[in-house]
Design a protein around this motif. Sequence first.
Motif, PDB file in Angstrom:
ATOM      1  N   GLY A 280       0.790  -1.221   0.000  1.00  0.00           N
ATOM      2  CA  GLY A 280       0.000   0.000   0.000  1.00  0.00           C
ATOM      3  C   GLY A 280       0.815   1.259   0.000  1.00  0.00           C
ATOM      4  O   GLY A 280       0.314   2.337   0.340  1.00  0.00           O
ATOM      5  N   THR A 281       2.095   1.147  -0.386  1.00  0.00           N
ATOM      6  CA  THR A 281       2.981   2.311  -0.402  1.00  0.00           C
ATOM      7  C   THR A 281       3.097   2.857  -1.818  1.00  0.00           C
ATOM      8  O   THR A 281       3.517   2.148  -2.733  1.00  0.00           O
ATOM      9  CB  THR A 281       4.385   1.936   0.122  1.00  0.00           C
ATOM     10  OG1 THR A 281       4.270   1.452   1.458  1.00  0.00           O
ATOM     11  CG2 THR A 281       5.307   3.144   0.093  1.00  0.00           C
TER      12      THR A 281
ATOM     13  N   HIS B  44      -0.941   2.846   6.391  1.00  0.00           N
ATOM     14  CA  HIS B  44      -0.956   3.280   7.782  1.00  0.00           C
ATOM     15  C   HIS B  44      -0.226   4.613   7.939  1.00  0.00           C
ATOM     16  O   HIS B  44       0.839   4.823   7.333  1.00  0.00           O
ATOM     17  CB  HIS B  44      -0.302   2.239   8.697  1.00  0.00           C
ATOM     18  CG  HIS B  44      -1.098   0.981   8.832  1.00  0.00           C
ATOM     19  ND1 HIS B  44      -0.836  -0.132   8.080  1.00  0.00           N
ATOM     20  CD2 HIS B  44      -2.161   0.667   9.630  1.00  0.00           C
ATOM     21  CE1 HIS B  44      -1.695  -1.096   8.405  1.00  0.00           C
ATOM     22  NE2 HIS B  44      -2.505  -0.633   9.334  1.00  0.00           N
ATOM     23  N   ARG B  45      -0.764   5.474   8.751  1.00  0.00           N
ATOM     24  CA  ARG B  45      -0.116   6.771   9.002  1.00  0.00           C
ATOM     25  C   ARG B  45       1.274   6.588   9.596  1.00  0.00           C
ATOM     26  O   ARG B  45       2.187   7.349   9.301  1.00  0.00           O
ATOM     27  CB  ARG B  45      -0.986   7.602   9.957  1.00  0.00           C
ATOM     28  CG  ARG B  45      -0.429   9.007  10.185  1.00  0.00           C
ATOM     29  CD  ARG B  45      -1.264   9.780  11.185  1.00  0.00           C
ATOM     30  NE  ARG B  45      -0.748  11.113  11.392  1.00  0.00           N
ATOM     31  CZ  ARG B  45      -1.214  11.960  12.298  1.00  0.00           C
ATOM     32  NH1 ARG B  45      -2.221  11.586  13.090  1.00  0.00           N
ATOM     33  NH2 ARG B  45      -0.674  13.158  12.434  1.00  0.00           N
TER      34      ARG B  45
ATOM     35  N   HIS C 105       4.955   8.339   8.779  1.00  0.00           N
ATOM     36  CA  HIS C 105       5.695   9.007   9.852  1.00  0.00           C
ATOM     37  C   HIS C 105       7.123   8.472   9.928  1.00  0.00           C
ATOM     38  O   HIS C 105       8.086   9.233  10.079  1.00  0.00           O
ATOM     39  CB  HIS C 105       4.967   8.784  11.177  1.00  0.00           C
ATOM     40  CG  HIS C 105       5.632   9.410  12.359  1.00  0.00           C
ATOM     41  ND1 HIS C 105       5.574  10.761  12.626  1.00  0.00           N
ATOM     42  CD2 HIS C 105       6.394   8.865  13.341  1.00  0.00           C
ATOM     43  CE1 HIS C 105       6.258  11.017  13.719  1.00  0.00           C
ATOM     44  NE2 HIS C 105       6.763   9.884  14.177  1.00  0.00           N
ATOM     45  N   THR C 106       7.249   7.158   9.826  1.00  0.00           N
ATOM     46  CA  THR C 106       8.574   6.535   9.886  1.00  0.00           C
ATOM     47  C   THR C 106       9.427   6.950   8.698  1.00  0.00           C
ATOM     48  O   THR C 106      10.619   7.263   8.853  1.00  0.00           O
ATOM     49  CB  THR C 106       8.444   5.002   9.915  1.00  0.00           C
ATOM     50  OG1 THR C 106       7.720   4.620  11.080  1.00  0.00           O
ATOM     51  CG2 THR C 106       9.813   4.334   9.915  1.00  0.00           C
TER      52      THR C 106
ATOM     53  N   MET D  89       2.165  13.362   2.613  1.00  0.00           N
ATOM     54  CA  MET D  89       1.609  12.027   2.393  1.00  0.00           C
ATOM     55  C   MET D  89       0.236  11.870   3.054  1.00  0.00           C
ATOM     56  O   MET D  89      -0.009  12.420   4.133  1.00  0.00           O
ATOM     57  CB  MET D  89       2.563  10.959   2.938  1.00  0.00           C
ATOM     58  CG  MET D  89       3.860  10.823   2.165  1.00  0.00           C
ATOM     59  SD  MET D  89       4.960   9.562   2.875  1.00  0.00           S
ATOM     60  CE  MET D  89       5.549  10.402   4.349  1.00  0.00           C
ATOM     61  N   THR D  90      -0.621  11.126   2.397  1.00  0.00           N
ATOM     62  CA  THR D  90      -1.928  10.807   2.978  1.00  0.00           C
ATOM     63  C   THR D  90      -1.922   9.351   3.418  1.00  0.00           C
ATOM     64  O   THR D  90      -1.032   8.577   3.046  1.00  0.00           O
ATOM     65  CB  THR D  90      -3.056  11.043   1.953  1.00  0.00           C
ATOM     66  OG1 THR D  90      -2.836  10.199   0.808  1.00  0.00           O
ATOM     67  CG2 THR D  90      -3.090  12.500   1.517  1.00  0.00           C
ATOM     68  N   TRP D  91      -2.923   8.951   4.217  1.00  0.00           N
ATOM     69  CA  TRP D  91      -2.994   7.587   4.721  1.00  0.00           C
ATOM     70  C   TRP D  91      -4.453   7.142   4.786  1.00  0.00           C
ATOM     71  O   TRP D  91      -5.387   7.958   4.761  1.00  0.00           O
ATOM     72  CB  TRP D  91      -2.367   7.510   6.112  1.00  0.00           C
ATOM     73  CG  TRP D  91      -3.014   8.445   7.109  1.00  0.00           C
ATOM     74  CD1 TRP D  91      -4.078   8.190   7.898  1.00  0.00           C
ATOM     75  CD2 TRP D  91      -2.645   9.791   7.373  1.00  0.00           C
ATOM     76  NE1 TRP D  91      -4.408   9.269   8.648  1.00  0.00           N
ATOM     77  CE2 TRP D  91      -3.535  10.283   8.357  1.00  0.00           C
ATOM     78  CE3 TRP D  91      -1.638  10.632   6.886  1.00  0.00           C
ATOM     79  CZ2 TRP D  91      -3.460  11.581   8.850  1.00  0.00           C
ATOM     80  CZ3 TRP D  91      -1.564  11.920   7.379  1.00  0.00           C
ATOM     81  CH2 TRP D  91      -2.462  12.388   8.348  1.00  0.00           C
TER      82      TRP D  91
END
Length: 237
Positions: free
Chosen positions: A179-180, A199-200, A204-205, A223-225
Amino acid sequence: MRSTVADVMTTGVASVTENTGYKEIVQALLEQGVSALPVVDADGGILGVVSEEDLLHKEEFKDTDHDSNYWPPLRARLRSRLTGAGVLVERADEKAVATTAGQLMTHPAITTRPDAAVVEAARLMERRGVKRLPVVDAAGALVGMISRRDLLRVFLQNDDTIAAAVQEEIDHLAATVQGTDIAAAVKDGTVALTGSVHHRSTGHTLARLVNRIEGVVSVDNRMTWHVDDLLMPYAGL
């Protein structure tokens, strides 16, 4: 690959010995165009550092005879310095009467190694409250000096080099996390991250990893999640 101290340090550093006199130190500082000099022993081992600040105490306390109405305040007479054991308070007025490098120098010297990462040297300077570090080899001999100005060189990485490093992080993430779908653009060291992740926390990572890349000035995280797992309530609450 992160730069090491050896990549940015100044080599061929001028130095003085414990017996070098005040005027000779001043002359060396002016001739070399530096603000401090390492003090070494006969074997080239580092003993301490003598700086402009150490030398200027003599001027500050010059007008302190019995007929003078001036006496520097306590904060000027005492100088605090962080050491491994805590805070060391030095008598600046005592340095005002010193005449040799051995009497003037700040010691023991806080040093680093050529193979240390630049970021480690920066943290050491910040933690110990110093502006420069002598660089010593495994035997403790002086091989160079690194200053705060030297540390700034890592930000001279060009945008193409930074973009390549960012893309490596994105490719690794895409290969390991489903999903990236992320793209990056770099301008003047600022990295803009766009696209989406499932995933948010994944975004973040990635932003945190990109911010650690050498030469990156800042990260613009756009970026959106789909799932905000950073705000999910604890199970059972």
